[in-house]
Design a protein around this motif. Structure first.
Motif, PDB file in Angstrom:
ATOM      1  N   MET A 213       6.309 -11.900  11.631  1.00  0.00           N
ATOM      2  CA  MET A 213       5.354 -11.024  12.065  1.00  0.00           C
ATOM      3  C   MET A 213       4.016 -11.223  11.493  1.00  0.00           C
ATOM      4  SD  MET A 213       6.289  -7.830   9.004  1.00  0.00           S
ATOM      5  CE  MET A 213       7.702  -7.312  10.096  1.00  0.00           C
ATOM      6  N   SER A 214       2.790 -10.596  11.500  1.00  0.00           N
ATOM      7  CA  SER A 214       1.498 -10.956  11.242  1.00  0.00           C
ATOM      8  C   SER A 214       1.578 -11.141   9.816  1.00  0.00           C
ATOM      9  CB  SER A 214       0.526 -10.307  11.696  1.00  0.00           C
ATOM     10  OG  SER A 214       0.330  -9.132  11.195  1.00  0.00           O
ATOM     11  N   ALA A 215       0.552 -11.757   9.118  1.00  0.00           N
ATOM     12  CA  ALA A 215       0.505 -12.041   7.738  1.00  0.00           C
ATOM     13  C   ALA A 215       0.035 -10.585   6.864  1.00  0.00           C
ATOM     14  CB  ALA A 215      -0.430 -12.873   7.172  1.00  0.00           C
ATOM     15  N   ASP A 216      -0.752  -9.933   7.677  1.00  0.00           N
ATOM     16  CA  ASP A 216      -1.202  -8.387   7.422  1.00  0.00           C
ATOM     17  C   ASP A 216       0.080  -7.554   7.189  1.00  0.00           C
ATOM     18  OD1 ASP A 216      -3.609  -9.461   7.017  1.00  0.00           O
ATOM     19  OD2 ASP A 216      -4.569  -8.606   8.741  1.00  0.00           O
ATOM     20  N   SER A 217       0.815  -7.715   8.425  1.00  0.00           N
ATOM     21  CA  SER A 217       1.813  -6.803   8.442  1.00  0.00           C
ATOM     22  C   SER A 217       3.017  -7.120   7.364  1.00  0.00           C
ATOM     23  CB  SER A 217       2.521  -6.711   9.950  1.00  0.00           C
ATOM     24  OG  SER A 217       1.545  -6.584  10.824  1.00  0.00           O
ATOM     25  N   ARG A 218       3.349  -8.613   7.345  1.00  0.00           N
ATOM     26  CA  ARG A 218       4.267  -8.858   6.101  1.00  0.00           C
ATOM     27  C   ARG A 218       3.594  -8.396   4.776  1.00  0.00           C
ATOM     28  NH1 ARG A 218       8.019 -12.056   6.654  1.00  0.00           N
ATOM     29  NH2 ARG A 218       7.308 -13.010   8.525  1.00  0.00           N
ATOM     30  N   GLN A 237      17.692  10.471   1.744  1.00  0.00           N
ATOM     31  CA  GLN A 237      17.083  10.299   3.169  1.00  0.00           C
ATOM     32  C   GLN A 237      15.765  10.054   2.931  1.00  0.00           C
ATOM     33  OE1 GLN A 237      19.059  14.067   4.362  1.00  0.00           O
ATOM     34  NE2 GLN A 237      19.830  12.945   6.215  1.00  0.00           N
ATOM     35  N   GLU A 238      15.081   9.533   3.907  1.00  0.00           N
ATOM     36  CA  GLU A 238      13.679   9.195   3.877  1.00  0.00           C
ATOM     37  C   GLU A 238      12.986   9.261   5.392  1.00  0.00           C
ATOM     38  OE1 GLU A 238      10.586   9.195   2.935  1.00  0.00           O
ATOM     39  OE2 GLU A 238      11.194   7.825   1.136  1.00  0.00           O
ATOM     40  N   LEU A 239      11.949   9.843   5.375  1.00  0.00           N
ATOM     41  CA  LEU A 239      11.194  10.163   6.414  1.00  0.00           C
ATOM     42  C   LEU A 239       9.988   9.342   6.518  1.00  0.00           C
ATOM     43  CD1 LEU A 239      10.722  13.558   8.790  1.00  0.00           C
ATOM     44  CD2 LEU A 239       8.733  11.846   8.228  1.00  0.00           C
ATOM     45  N   ILE A 240       9.775   8.576   7.500  1.00  0.00           N
ATOM     46  CA  ILE A 240       8.419   7.806   7.605  1.00  0.00           C
ATOM     47  C   ILE A 240       7.977   8.219   8.968  1.00  0.00           C
ATOM     48  CG2 ILE A 240       7.921   5.096   7.835  1.00  0.00           C
ATOM     49  CD1 ILE A 240      10.355   4.474   6.509  1.00  0.00           C
ATOM     50  N   ASP A 241       6.449   8.213   8.540  1.00  0.00           N
ATOM     51  CA  ASP A 241       5.465   8.869   9.799  1.00  0.00           C
ATOM     52  C   ASP A 241       4.646   7.622  10.536  1.00  0.00           C
ATOM     53  OD1 ASP A 241       3.542  10.262  11.520  1.00  0.00           O
ATOM     54  OD2 ASP A 241       4.531  12.077  10.657  1.00  0.00           O
ATOM     55  N   ARG A 242       4.800   7.429  11.424  1.00  0.00           N
ATOM     56  CA  ARG A 242       3.920   6.354  11.987  1.00  0.00           C
ATOM     57  C   ARG A 242       2.240   6.343  11.625  1.00  0.00           C
ATOM     58  NH1 ARG A 242       4.124   3.358  17.039  1.00  0.00           N
ATOM     59  NH2 ARG A 242       5.781   4.547  17.714  1.00  0.00           N
ATOM     60  N   ARG A 243       1.905   7.725  11.777  1.00  0.00           N
ATOM     61  CA  ARG A 243       0.647   8.160  11.504  1.00  0.00           C
ATOM     62  C   ARG A 243       0.017   7.950  10.263  1.00  0.00           C
ATOM     63  NH1 ARG A 243       2.007  13.306  14.871  1.00  0.00           N
ATOM     64  NH2 ARG A 243       3.697  13.081  13.435  1.00  0.00           N
ATOM     65  N   ASP A 244       1.184   8.222   9.259  1.00  0.00           N
ATOM     66  CA  ASP A 244       0.950   7.815   7.775  1.00  0.00           C
ATOM     67  C   ASP A 244       0.517   6.287   7.607  1.00  0.00           C
ATOM     68  OD1 ASP A 244       0.623   7.941   5.189  1.00  0.00           O
ATOM     69  OD2 ASP A 244       2.809   8.225   4.883  1.00  0.00           O
ATOM     70  N   LEU A 245       1.451   5.537   8.445  1.00  0.00           N
ATOM     71  CA  LEU A 245       1.192   4.042   8.346  1.00  0.00           C
ATOM     72  C   LEU A 245      -0.182   3.780   8.824  1.00  0.00           C
ATOM     73  CD1 LEU A 245       4.643   2.764   9.149  1.00  0.00           C
ATOM     74  CD2 LEU A 245       3.732   3.262   6.993  1.00  0.00           C
ATOM     75  N   GLN A 246      -0.457   4.449  10.187  1.00  0.00           N
ATOM     76  CA  GLN A 246      -1.655   4.144  10.723  1.00  0.00           C
ATOM     77  C   GLN A 246      -2.925   4.244   9.854  1.00  0.00           C
ATOM     78  OE1 GLN A 246      -1.296   6.336  14.270  1.00  0.00           O
ATOM     79  NE2 GLN A 246      -0.373   4.240  15.431  1.00  0.00           N
ATOM     80  N   GLU A 247      -2.881   5.534   9.019  1.00  0.00           N
ATOM     81  CA  GLU A 247      -4.004   5.739   8.053  1.00  0.00           C
ATOM     82  C   GLU A 247      -4.086   4.910   6.866  1.00  0.00           C
ATOM     83  OE1 GLU A 247      -4.506   9.493   5.464  1.00  0.00           O
ATOM     84  OE2 GLU A 247      -5.087   9.957   7.725  1.00  0.00           O
ATOM     85  N   ALA A 248      -2.955   4.524   6.553  1.00  0.00           N
ATOM     86  CA  ALA A 248      -3.092   3.496   5.485  1.00  0.00           C
ATOM     87  C   ALA A 248      -3.127   2.031   5.681  1.00  0.00           C
ATOM     88  CB  ALA A 248      -1.564   3.508   4.548  1.00  0.00           C
ATOM     89  N   GLY A 250      -3.985   0.786   9.045  1.00  0.00           N
ATOM     90  CA  GLY A 250      -4.653   0.446  10.427  1.00  0.00           C
ATOM     91  C   GLY A 250      -3.623   0.250  11.594  1.00  0.00           C
ATOM     92  N   GLU A 251      -4.113   0.693  12.830  1.00  0.00           N
ATOM     93  CA  GLU A 251      -2.975   1.041  13.868  1.00  0.00           C
ATOM     94  C   GLU A 251      -2.306  -0.381  14.127  1.00  0.00           C
ATOM     95  OE1 GLU A 251      -3.087   2.607  18.535  1.00  0.00           O
ATOM     96  OE2 GLU A 251      -5.074   2.459  17.299  1.00  0.00           O
ATOM     97  N   GLU A 252      -3.042  -1.496  14.282  1.00  0.00           N
ATOM     98  CA  GLU A 252      -2.172  -2.696  14.693  1.00  0.00           C
ATOM     99  C   GLU A 252      -1.055  -3.234  13.779  1.00  0.00           C
ATOM    100  OE1 GLU A 252      -3.065  -7.432  15.652  1.00  0.00           O
ATOM    101  OE2 GLU A 252      -4.834  -5.960  15.526  1.00  0.00           O
TER     102      GLU A 252
END
Length: 272
Positions: A213-218, A237-248, A250-252
């Motif tokens: 994966m990209s350096a930023d993603s890693r 148990q853990e819930l992970i929200d894609r929109r939470d990751l995007q806010e933190a 960035g989308e890519e």
């Protein structure tokens, strides 16, 4: 106003000039109570406190049914009280706290603002949180059953049981589920629920070192793993929200990390 406060303190509902609304409820709309008001063992049904300013309302072992708090501002301090069939539409409940077995049954919290609240050992049964903004809320070991949440949850912490809840239209930002248990819950297509978080985290952590994966993603994934490591031993148990990751991140970056987590989730499901 003094007559209202005095009547409530001795466990009576004021009648007379306050009359009733067209729905038949005691009409206390628009009242302003600036001093803390304590109700002990108070049992009452059918009260309209819309557009009221109630300050601090302390309820100990009360039974309140069919109360309307729409467009009101109140710090609800609820100790061992049951509130049922009541409405908190566009209500400000900032700083509220419910402890000692407090119960909310078939209550509606539409467009409600709740921030910095504590719900310790409370129970929410068949409640509807529609279009709400929930921030910095400690649900503690509270139980949520058949609850629908449609809105944004930010920095909310769950430690109790979540049973048959509808989170399809909920967005989780920086929330934690320490020891929480999801049973029969519906979640958004933008979120991943890991049933065995400790096992999943080990796979995520080990795979992150060899994942292409990209350096930023890693870097983002490694940062997330450092955070998750602190809670992995007691998070069931853990819930992970894609929109939470995007806010933190960035989308890519978020999309690349989320795709990797989805693969882990899919693989775990296949094995199970």
């Amino acid at each position: 106003m003094d007559a209202i406060v005095s009547a409530l303190k001795i466990g009576k509902l004021p009648e007379g000039p306050f009359a009733r609304t067209s729905e038949g409820r005691i009409d206390l709309r628009g009242v302003e109570i600036k001093v803390p008001l304590a109700l002990e063992g108070f049992v009452a049904e059918g009260v309209d406190l819309s557009y009221a300013s109630l300050g601090k309302l302390l309820c100990r072992r009360c039974v309140l049914a069919d109360w309307i708090f729409d467009h009101s501002s109140v710090v609800l301090l609820n100790n061992g009280t049951e509130v049922s069939r009541s409405s908190f539409g566009n209500t400000r409940l900032t700083g509220s706290a419910s402890t000692g077995g407090a119960r909310f049954v078939e209550c509606v919290f539409h467009s409600t603002e709740i921030e910095g609240a504590i719900f310790k050992e409370a129970e929410f049964l068949k409640c509807d949180f529609g279009g709400c903004a929930l921030k910095n809320i400690e649900f503690g070991t509270s139980a949520l059953q058949k609850v629908r949440i449609n809105g944004r949850l930010e920095k909310c912490f769950f430690r109790g049981e979540l049973r048959e809840c509808d989170f399809v239209n909920a967005v989780f930002f920086d929330c934690a589920f320490y020891g929480a248990e999801f049973t029969g819950c519906s979640i958004s297509d933008h979120a991943l629920l890991f049933d065995n978080w400790r096992s999943a985290f080990q796979v995520i952590q080990e795979g992150s070192r060899s994942r292409s994966m990209s350096a930023d993603s890693r870097q983002a994934l490694e940062q997330m793993c450092r955070i998750w490591l602190k809670v992995s031993d007691y998070t069931k148990q853990e819930l992970i929200d894609r929109r939470d990751l995007q806010e933190a991140y960035g989308e890519e970056v978020a999309n690349e990390v989320y795709a990797y987590l989805a693969e882990i989730k899919s693989a775990a499901k296949a094995v199970g």
